[in-house]
Design a protein around this motif. Structure first.
Motif, PDB file in Angstrom:
ATOM      1  N   PRO A  75      -1.609 -22.324  -2.946  1.00  0.00           N
ATOM      2  CA  PRO A  75      -2.782 -21.770  -2.249  1.00  0.00           C
ATOM      3  C   PRO A  75      -3.637 -20.905  -3.170  1.00  0.00           C
ATOM      4  N   PHE A  76      -4.880 -20.678  -2.723  1.00  0.00           N
ATOM      5  CA  PHE A  76      -5.830 -19.920  -3.508  1.00  0.00           C
ATOM      6  C   PHE A  76      -6.229 -18.641  -2.767  1.00  0.00           C
ATOM      7  N   ASN A  77      -5.242 -17.782  -2.535  1.00  0.00           N
ATOM      8  CA  ASN A  77      -5.441 -16.482  -1.883  1.00  0.00           C
ATOM      9  C   ASN A  77      -6.104 -16.604  -0.515  1.00  0.00           C
ATOM     10  N   LYS A  78      -5.627 -17.555   0.275  1.00  0.00           N
ATOM     11  CA  LYS A  78      -6.011 -17.666   1.681  1.00  0.00           C
ATOM     12  C   LYS A  78      -4.936 -18.455   2.405  1.00  0.00           C
ATOM     13  N   ASN A  79      -4.814 -18.238   3.738  1.00  0.00           N
ATOM     14  CA  ASN A  79      -3.901 -18.995   4.586  1.00  0.00           C
ATOM     15  C   ASN A  79      -2.484 -19.034   4.031  1.00  0.00           C
ATOM     16  N   SER A  80      -1.984 -17.904   3.581  1.00  0.00           N
ATOM     17  CA  SER A  80      -0.641 -17.912   2.993  1.00  0.00           C
ATOM     18  C   SER A  80      -0.046 -16.512   2.954  1.00  0.00           C
ATOM     19  N   GLN A  81       1.273 -16.476   2.853  1.00  0.00           N
ATOM     20  CA  GLN A  81       1.969 -15.248   2.498  1.00  0.00           C
ATOM     21  C   GLN A  81       2.811 -15.544   1.259  1.00  0.00           C
ATOM     22  N   VAL A  82       2.902 -14.555   0.379  1.00  0.00           N
ATOM     23  CA  VAL A  82       3.515 -14.782  -0.932  1.00  0.00           C
ATOM     24  C   VAL A  82       4.505 -13.666  -1.232  1.00  0.00           C
ATOM     25  N   HIS A  83       5.748 -14.047  -1.528  1.00  0.00           N
ATOM     26  CA  HIS A  83       6.734 -13.130  -2.081  1.00  0.00           C
ATOM     27  C   HIS A  83       6.748 -13.320  -3.598  1.00  0.00           C
ATOM     28  N   HIS A  84       6.655 -12.217  -4.328  1.00  0.00           N
ATOM     29  CA  HIS A  84       6.593 -12.292  -5.786  1.00  0.00           C
ATOM     30  C   HIS A  84       7.597 -11.323  -6.399  1.00  0.00           C
ATOM     31  N   VAL A  85       8.414 -11.829  -7.319  1.00  0.00           N
ATOM     32  CA  VAL A  85       9.384 -11.021  -8.071  1.00  0.00           C
ATOM     33  C   VAL A  85       9.129 -11.262  -9.556  1.00  0.00           C
ATOM     34  N   ALA A  86       9.135 -10.185 -10.347  1.00  0.00           N
ATOM     35  CA  ALA A  86       8.860 -10.321 -11.774  1.00  0.00           C
ATOM     36  C   ALA A  86       9.738  -9.376 -12.578  1.00  0.00           C
ATOM     37  N   LEU A  87       9.986  -9.766 -13.816  1.00  0.00           N
ATOM     38  CA  LEU A  87      10.732  -8.937 -14.759  1.00  0.00           C
ATOM     39  C   LEU A  87      10.142  -9.167 -16.146  1.00  0.00           C
ATOM     40  N   LYS A  88       9.846  -8.060 -16.846  1.00  0.00           N
ATOM     41  CA  LYS A  88       9.345  -8.194 -18.216  1.00  0.00           C
ATOM     42  C   LYS A  88       9.925  -7.084 -19.085  1.00  0.00           C
ATOM     43  N   GLY A  89       9.981  -7.351 -20.380  1.00  0.00           N
ATOM     44  CA  GLY A  89      10.502  -6.384 -21.334  1.00  0.00           C
ATOM     45  C   GLY A  89       9.794  -6.512 -22.669  1.00  0.00           C
ATOM     46  N   LYS A  90      10.036  -5.510 -23.536  1.00  0.00           N
ATOM     47  CA  LYS A  90       9.365  -5.463 -24.838  1.00  0.00           C
ATOM     48  C   LYS A  90      10.406  -5.362 -25.947  1.00  0.00           C
ATOM     49  N   PRO A  91      10.840  -6.490 -26.504  1.00  0.00           N
ATOM     50  CA  PRO A  91      11.780  -6.435 -27.631  1.00  0.00           C
ATOM     51  C   PRO A  91      11.197  -5.695 -28.836  1.00  0.00           C
ATOM     52  N   ARG A  92       9.864  -5.792 -28.990  1.00  0.00           N
ATOM     53  CA  ARG A  92       9.155  -5.090 -30.068  1.00  0.00           C
ATOM     54  C   ARG A  92       7.844  -4.559 -29.501  1.00  0.00           C
ATOM     55  N   ASP A  93       7.239  -3.640 -30.230  1.00  0.00           N
ATOM     56  CA  ASP A  93       6.006  -3.040 -29.732  1.00  0.00           C
ATOM     57  C   ASP A  93       4.901  -4.066 -29.540  1.00  0.00           C
ATOM     58  N   ASN A  94       4.917  -5.123 -30.336  1.00  0.00           N
ATOM     59  CA  ASN A  94       3.852  -6.124 -30.250  1.00  0.00           C
ATOM     60  C   ASN A  94       4.293  -7.402 -29.547  1.00  0.00           C
ATOM     61  N   LEU A  95       5.437  -7.340 -28.839  1.00  0.00           N
ATOM     62  CA  LEU A  95       5.995  -8.549 -28.217  1.00  0.00           C
ATOM     63  C   LEU A  95       6.478  -8.236 -26.807  1.00  0.00           C
ATOM     64  N   THR A  96       5.991  -9.013 -25.830  1.00  0.00           N
ATOM     65  CA  THR A  96       6.428  -8.897 -24.440  1.00  0.00           C
ATOM     66  C   THR A  96       6.943 -10.249 -23.968  1.00  0.00           C
ATOM     67  N   VAL A  97       8.088 -10.250 -23.295  1.00  0.00           N
ATOM     68  CA  VAL A  97       8.623 -11.467 -22.682  1.00  0.00           C
ATOM     69  C   VAL A  97       8.777 -11.206 -21.199  1.00  0.00           C
ATOM     70  N   GLY A  98       8.551 -12.232 -20.369  1.00  0.00           N
ATOM     71  CA  GLY A  98       8.609 -12.011 -18.937  1.00  0.00           C
ATOM     72  C   GLY A  98       8.906 -13.250 -18.133  1.00  0.00           C
ATOM     73  N   ALA A  99       9.279 -13.023 -16.875  1.00  0.00           N
ATOM     74  CA  ALA A  99       9.530 -14.096 -15.919  1.00  0.00           C
ATOM     75  C   ALA A  99       8.884 -13.720 -14.596  1.00  0.00           C
ATOM     76  N   LEU A 100       8.253 -14.720 -13.950  1.00  0.00           N
ATOM     77  CA  LEU A 100       7.572 -14.530 -12.675  1.00  0.00           C
ATOM     78  C   LEU A 100       8.077 -15.562 -11.682  1.00  0.00           C
ATOM     79  N   TYR A 101       8.408 -15.106 -10.461  1.00  0.00           N
ATOM     80  CA  TYR A 101       8.817 -16.033  -9.396  1.00  0.00           C
ATOM     81  C   TYR A 101       7.915 -15.822  -8.190  1.00  0.00           C
TER      82      TYR A 101
END
Length: 437
Positions: free
Chosen positions: A342-368
């Protein structure tokens, strides 16, 4: 899309990639050469029936744009400063076109992107704070809050046949063109305490029916957080495009938003929420979200965990939302928000995310994301999506961000969804590179 090495893509794309190489700085006059460039390579196992021109199977395409020009400022003796910019933007899409069929792969365009002039008051009005008055007008990007309703004008279709010419030159995913065509913006107040905005915005995006709007916004900014109240009044639409896109209701529509974001004085906590109501000719619509973020500051990689619930009523008009705080805001799901719905209409959305920074210039993440359609008579765009991504600032002039996504719809296109062929889990991959000098 454009600040520091390990910030989100939203900030990277909005600030770091716009490198202002100083050409001249003397006697209160500053002149900069601006350059911003993004290129992306994309693959989707599945195609989605948004424009009626896609067949089942994979799509492979590339997108890119370069924005280039001049910006600068001129101090006025005891009278603040003038500022402005003139930038051109060249964009293109190659290959099959995007997985939704909204670009076809042969789009090319060069046109003005930024063309604005403004004045800031400096310390003329101490009660309002530094630059307590900021008046600007012209072609520029304008944001309201965190982009839930207004984050520029970022939808970039191609040569797709929707009954009229909607071509903005491609680069659909990268959202190459984001500036409103005409604006008049008055900002009052400093960085703390009460502040407000009065704005007139006019789109030249046919997908948005060339909508014009008046916006009133008031906010209170404090160390513990920000609260804001906004009113958006639809002033006019181009009826030809409004009838095709179903946006006739925008002429005279009122949208009111109440929002907040802050940590309430708790170091590792961030809470956010927004409630929006729209008074339309067919009835009242609404959307809202609640979000919590916690950063484990004592752990390696300082991971941040997020949960958000958002709900958009059946005929809610999401207006001009866009990328604001990185992946997932406010394009929820790289596949769903860009291709499948969906495109931000007619829906409900559950969102879970996790991100971390192994280095100052590097971010890794996961989105559900878990998408649930409210009124399935309008089509069932429910589904599940998992996205894994990296944001790597290699050096001061190079950004690399790969992402892989897995999307499974509840229904195929033949049964009320949009995914062509079947409802199998599709794999989506992209690699976005930004280079700048």
């Amino acid at each position: 899309m454009k600040h520091t090495l390990a910030c989100t893509l939203a900030l990277l794309f909005s600030t770091t990639l716009t490198q202002a190489h100083e050409l001249y700085n003397q006697n209160g006059t500053t002149l900069n050469a601006d350059l911003e460039a993004l290129f992306g390579v994309f693959h989707s196992d599945e195609s989605y029936n948004q424009a009626g021109n896609r067949q089942p199977g994979s799509s492979n395409w590339r997108e890119g744009y370069v924005k280039y020009g001049l910006s600068g400022s001129q101090a006025l003796a005891d009278s603040g400063a003038l500022y402005g910019a003139v930038n051109l933007l060249s964009s293109a899409t190659w290959g099959d076109g995007d997985a939704a069929g909204l670009t076809l792969g042969d789009e090319r365009r060069t046109a003005f992107e930024d063309l604005y002039l403004g004045w800031r008051s400096a310390n003329l009005f101490p009660a309002l704070g530094e630059d307590g008055i900021d008046l600007s007008g012209g072609r520029q990007v304008v944001t309201l809050g965190d982009g839930f309703l207004i984050q520029g004008d970022p939808v970039n279709l191609g040569k797709v046949d929707l009954g009229a010419n909607f071509d903005r030159g491609g680069a659909y995913y990268l959202a190459a063109r984001k500036a409103f065509d005409r604006t008049a913006v008055l900002r009052l107040g400093g960085k703390q305490g009460w502040r407000g905005d009065l704005m007139w915005l006019k789109s030249d995006n046919h997908y948005q029916a060339d909508t014009s709007m008046a916006v009133t916004n008031i906010e209170h900014v404090a160390d513990a957080g920000t609260i804001g109240l906004s009113w958006i009044r639809g002033l006019d639409v181009d009826q030809r495009y409004a009838q095709i896109m179903g946006l006739e209701h925008r002429d005279g529509m009122d949208t009111v938003s109440l929002r907040g974001r802050g940590n309430l004085g708790v170091k590792d906590l961030e809470l956010a929420g927004e409630y929006v109501t729209q008074d339309r000719t067919g009835g009242r619509e609404n959307a809202w979200y609640l979000e919590g973020n916690w950063t484990f500051s004592e752990l390696p990689w300082t991971p941040t965990a997020t949960y958000r619930y958002s709900r958009f009523s059946e005929d809610f008009d999401p207006l001009f939302y866009g990328l604001s705080r990185g992946y997932g805001t406010w394009f929820q799901g790289e596949v769903a928000a860009n291709y499948a719905g969906p495109f931000n209409k007619n829906s409900q959305v559950h969102h879970v995310a996790l991100k971390g920074k192994p280095r100052d210039n590097l971010t890794v993440g996961a989105l559900y994301f878990d998408f649930d359609t409210l009124d399935t008579d309008q089509g069932n765009l429910g589904g599940r999506e998992l996205d894994l991504y990296v944001e790597w600032m290699v050096n001061d002039h190079l950004l690399i961000s790969p992402l892989v996504g897995f999307y499974k719809p509840e229904r195929s296109a033949a049964n009320g969804g949009t995914q062509m062929g079947s409802r199998d889990t599709g794999t989506y991959m992209q690699l976005v590179v930004g280079t700048f000098f």
